[in-house]
Design a protein around this motif. Sequence first.
Motif, PDB file in Angstrom:
ATOM      1  N   ARG A  45       0.544  -1.375  -0.307  1.00  0.00           N
ATOM      2  CA  ARG A  45       0.177   0.081   0.167  1.00  0.00           C
ATOM      3  C   ARG A  45       0.492   1.262   0.199  1.00  0.00           C
ATOM      4  O   ARG A  45       0.476   2.592  -0.777  1.00  0.00           O
ATOM      5  N   PHE A 144      -6.630  -6.953  17.166  1.00  0.00           N
ATOM      6  CA  PHE A 144      -8.391  -6.494  17.133  1.00  0.00           C
ATOM      7  C   PHE A 144      -8.539  -7.972  17.714  1.00  0.00           C
ATOM      8  O   PHE A 144      -9.613  -7.236  18.156  1.00  0.00           O
ATOM      9  N   LEU A 165      -3.315 -11.448   8.411  1.00  0.00           N
ATOM     10  CA  LEU A 165      -4.042 -11.538   9.477  1.00  0.00           C
ATOM     11  C   LEU A 165      -5.560 -12.818  10.257  1.00  0.00           C
ATOM     12  O   LEU A 165      -5.375 -12.945  11.651  1.00  0.00           O
ATOM     13  N   ALA A 243      -9.944  -4.192  10.266  1.00  0.00           N
ATOM     14  CA  ALA A 243      -8.279  -3.758  10.197  1.00  0.00           C
ATOM     15  C   ALA A 243      -8.452  -3.126   9.088  1.00  0.00           C
ATOM     16  O   ALA A 243      -7.698  -2.019   9.219  1.00  0.00           O
ATOM     17  N   GLY A 267      -8.743   0.535  14.737  1.00  0.00           N
ATOM     18  CA  GLY A 267      -8.156   1.387  15.315  1.00  0.00           C
ATOM     19  C   GLY A 267      -6.278   0.549  14.356  1.00  0.00           C
ATOM     20  O   GLY A 267      -6.500  -0.207  13.757  1.00  0.00           O
ATOM     21  N   HIS A 312      -4.367 -11.852  -2.205  1.00  0.00           N
ATOM     22  CA  HIS A 312      -4.825 -13.603  -2.432  1.00  0.00           C
ATOM     23  C   HIS A 312      -3.654 -13.609  -1.887  1.00  0.00           C
ATOM     24  O   HIS A 312      -3.640 -15.245  -2.174  1.00  0.00           O
ATOM     25  N   LYS A 314      -1.273 -16.681   0.963  1.00  0.00           N
ATOM     26  CA  LYS A 314      -2.686 -17.122   1.942  1.00  0.00           C
ATOM     27  C   LYS A 314      -1.035 -16.854   2.909  1.00  0.00           C
ATOM     28  O   LYS A 314       0.384 -17.049   3.354  1.00  0.00           O
TER      29      LYS A 314
HETATM   30  N1  LIG Z   1      -5.225  -0.886  11.586  1.00  0.00           N
HETATM   31  C1  LIG Z   1      -4.244  -1.680  11.117  1.00  0.00           C
HETATM   32  O1  LIG Z   1      -3.388  -1.319  12.126  1.00  0.00           O
HETATM   33  C2  LIG Z   1      -3.663  -3.253  10.340  1.00  0.00           C
HETATM   34  C3  LIG Z   1      -2.705  -3.500  10.920  1.00  0.00           C
HETATM   35  C4  LIG Z   1      -2.310  -4.476  10.076  1.00  0.00           C
HETATM   36  C5  LIG Z   1      -3.153  -4.700   8.459  1.00  0.00           C
HETATM   37  N2  LIG Z   1      -3.668  -4.353   8.278  1.00  0.00           N
HETATM   38  C6  LIG Z   1      -4.773  -3.751   7.087  1.00  0.00           C
HETATM   39  O2  LIG Z   1      -5.874  -5.537   7.147  1.00  0.00           O
HETATM   40  C7  LIG Z   1      -4.672  -6.042   5.669  1.00  0.00           C
HETATM   41  C8  LIG Z   1      -5.115  -6.711   5.686  1.00  0.00           C
HETATM   42  O3  LIG Z   1      -3.488  -7.794   6.170  1.00  0.00           O
HETATM   43  P1  LIG Z   1      -3.377  -9.262   5.537  1.00  0.00           P
HETATM   44  O4  LIG Z   1      -1.824  -8.563   5.429  1.00  0.00           O
HETATM   45  O5  LIG Z   1      -3.728 -10.003   6.187  1.00  0.00           O
HETATM   46  O6  LIG Z   1      -3.810  -8.819   4.044  1.00  0.00           O
HETATM   47  P2  LIG Z   1      -3.462  -9.803   3.070  1.00  0.00           P
HETATM   48  O7  LIG Z   1      -2.353 -11.342   3.141  1.00  0.00           O
HETATM   49  O8  LIG Z   1      -2.933  -9.332   1.699  1.00  0.00           O
HETATM   50  O9  LIG Z   1      -4.773 -10.706   2.293  1.00  0.00           O
HETATM   51  C9  LIG Z   1      -4.941 -11.628   1.252  1.00  0.00           C
HETATM   52  C10 LIG Z   1      -6.049 -12.303   2.002  1.00  0.00           C
HETATM   53  O10 LIG Z   1      -7.653 -11.513   1.322  1.00  0.00           O
HETATM   54  C11 LIG Z   1      -8.330 -12.437   0.839  1.00  0.00           C
HETATM   55  N3  LIG Z   1      -9.216 -12.446   0.259  1.00  0.00           N
HETATM   56  C12 LIG Z   1      -9.017 -11.250  -1.039  1.00  0.00           C
HETATM   57  N4  LIG Z   1     -10.340 -11.263  -1.237  1.00  0.00           N
HETATM   58  C13 LIG Z   1     -11.414 -11.139  -0.326  1.00  0.00           C
HETATM   59  C14 LIG Z   1     -12.556 -11.167  -0.396  1.00  0.00           C
HETATM   60  N5  LIG Z   1     -13.213 -10.379  -1.599  1.00  0.00           N
HETATM   61  N6  LIG Z   1     -13.424 -12.046   0.527  1.00  0.00           N
HETATM   62  C15 LIG Z   1     -12.536 -12.471   1.305  1.00  0.00           C
HETATM   63  N7  LIG Z   1     -11.611 -12.543   1.426  1.00  0.00           N
HETATM   64  C16 LIG Z   1     -10.599 -12.014   0.617  1.00  0.00           C
HETATM   65  C17 LIG Z   1      -7.168 -13.223   0.008  1.00  0.00           C
HETATM   66  O11 LIG Z   1      -7.924 -14.783  -0.345  1.00  0.00           O
HETATM   67  P3  LIG Z   1      -8.456 -15.565  -1.430  1.00  0.00           P
HETATM   68  O12 LIG Z   1      -7.825 -15.622  -2.413  1.00  0.00           O
HETATM   69  O13 LIG Z   1      -9.535 -16.685  -1.262  1.00  0.00           O
HETATM   70  O14 LIG Z   1      -9.916 -14.514  -1.940  1.00  0.00           O
HETATM   71  C18 LIG Z   1      -5.928 -13.605   0.401  1.00  0.00           C
HETATM   72  O15 LIG Z   1      -6.139 -14.751   1.423  1.00  0.00           O
HETATM   73  C19 LIG Z   1      -4.666  -5.174   5.380  1.00  0.00           C
HETATM   74  O16 LIG Z   1      -5.816  -4.502   3.870  1.00  0.00           O
HETATM   75  C20 LIG Z   1      -3.812  -3.982   6.806  1.00  0.00           C
HETATM   76  O17 LIG Z   1      -2.948  -2.859   5.162  1.00  0.00           O
HETATM   77  C21 LIG Z   1      -4.129  -2.507   9.379  1.00  0.00           C
END
Ligand SMILES: NC(=O)c1ccc[n+]([C@@H]2O[C@H](COP(=O)([O-])OP(=O)(O)OC[C@H]3O[C@@H](n4cnc5c(N)ncnc54)[C@H](OP(=O)(O)O)[C@@H]3O)[C@@H](O)[C@H]2O)c1
Length: 325
Positions: A45, A144, A165, A243, A267, A312, A314
């Motif tokens: 991002r 969270f 996450l 998140a 948060g 996507h 894992k």
């Molecule tokens: N607020 C905070 O402090 C904080 C802290 C950490 C992270 N975050 C944010 O949290 C988000 C998640 O982070 P992450 O690293 O876990 O992401 P990630 O690993 O990139 O998430 C990828 C996963 O999301 C799934 N996905 C994609 N589209 C989907 C949909 N429409 N429905 C359900 N699942 C879907 C995918 O599964 P499929 O392939 O099966 O679709 C894939 O396994 C990010 O945007 C990050 O910036 C925020």
Amino acid sequence: MKAVVCERYGAPDVLQLKEVEKPVIADNEVLIKVHATTVSSGDARIRRGTRESLPFWPISKMAIGFHKPRKPILGMDFAGEIVEVGNEVKRFKIGDHVFGFCGQGTYAEYIRLFEEGPLTHKPPSMTFEEAASIPFGGCSALDFLRKGKITSGQNVLIYGASGSLGTYAVQLAKYFGADVTAVCSSTNVELVKSLGADAVIDYTKEDFVERGERYDIIFDTVGKTTFSRVKDALKQNGLYVLAVFHYREIFQMIWTSKIGSKKVIGGITDENVDDLRFLKKLIEKGKLKVVIDRCYPIHQIAEAHEYVEQGHKKGNVVMKWEERS
Ligand SMILES: NC(=O)c1ccc[n+]([C@@H]2O[C@H](COP(=O)([O-])OP(=O)(O)OC[C@H]3O[C@@H](n4cnc5c(N)ncnc54)[C@H](OP(=O)(O)O)[C@@H]3O)[C@@H](O)[C@H]2O)c1
């Protein structure tokens, strides 16, 4: 030393491996030779730096640098080896294997951190790749779920259960004694079951809201649902934990904190060494697994970013520094 630098926002090829100055430590700091780091969704991002990739535009852009990244070395978590300690350092010695957070700057051969910073010893049973994959996803998921006040016996739905996450959230929610429903696509159903989910809903085939089930917590890890859409799937006093959120959800957080029994919670996760230690213990006891999707050598950082930003992956994507003399 070498580091991957991001001198302008853009596509993955803006990332360049360059020679930069090696950090010099203060008396209360340690110098760490980084063995592994991750490419998180957050790194991708920031690198893109667009209105779409950064929530809270333009405030976020002012914080990270309007025209180019203020801190050109990206990367939030690391695992490595202590190679130098300051005169006042007591908790660590040269040769210790450690892992933790670094705010930003782990795409580098060496990083410096306060000894009291967010780092802890890496158990010998854990690889550098596994250890580097814990801080971003693990600590965020834990934080969270705690924000959601998770307790034993609750019905918890994890949306986006196969990401960084998500894979931690499913396992941690089970650890806290919840009955866990995980939402992911067909390709990830078996993975998510193997992490202990009691029920799995394939979002490509079924909308969980249509099922008529009610949950105490709906934790959307990927920002793909909306409060208006999922509200009916929450029990009375249920919490919708996010998140990823934008200005609209901030308004909903304020609004629902005053009115109604269903609340919107979000948060920013802080870098907490106690949470790192907590997760480390769970992993050592075999109660938590680290999911690694792919591992790239550092010179393939652009390929790794390209893969991560498809959304996507894992679990986690790891970057490894090649053997150095
Ligand atoms: N607020 C905070 O402090 C904080 C802290 C950490 C992270 N975050 C944010 O949290 C988000 C998640 O982070 P992450 O690293 O876990 O992401 P990630 O690993 O990139 O998430 C990828 C996963 O999301 C799934 N996905 C994609 N589209 C989907 C949909 N429409 N429905 C359900 N699942 C879907 C995918 O599964 P499929 O392939 O099966 O679709 C894939 O396994 C990010 O945007 C990050 O910036 C925020």
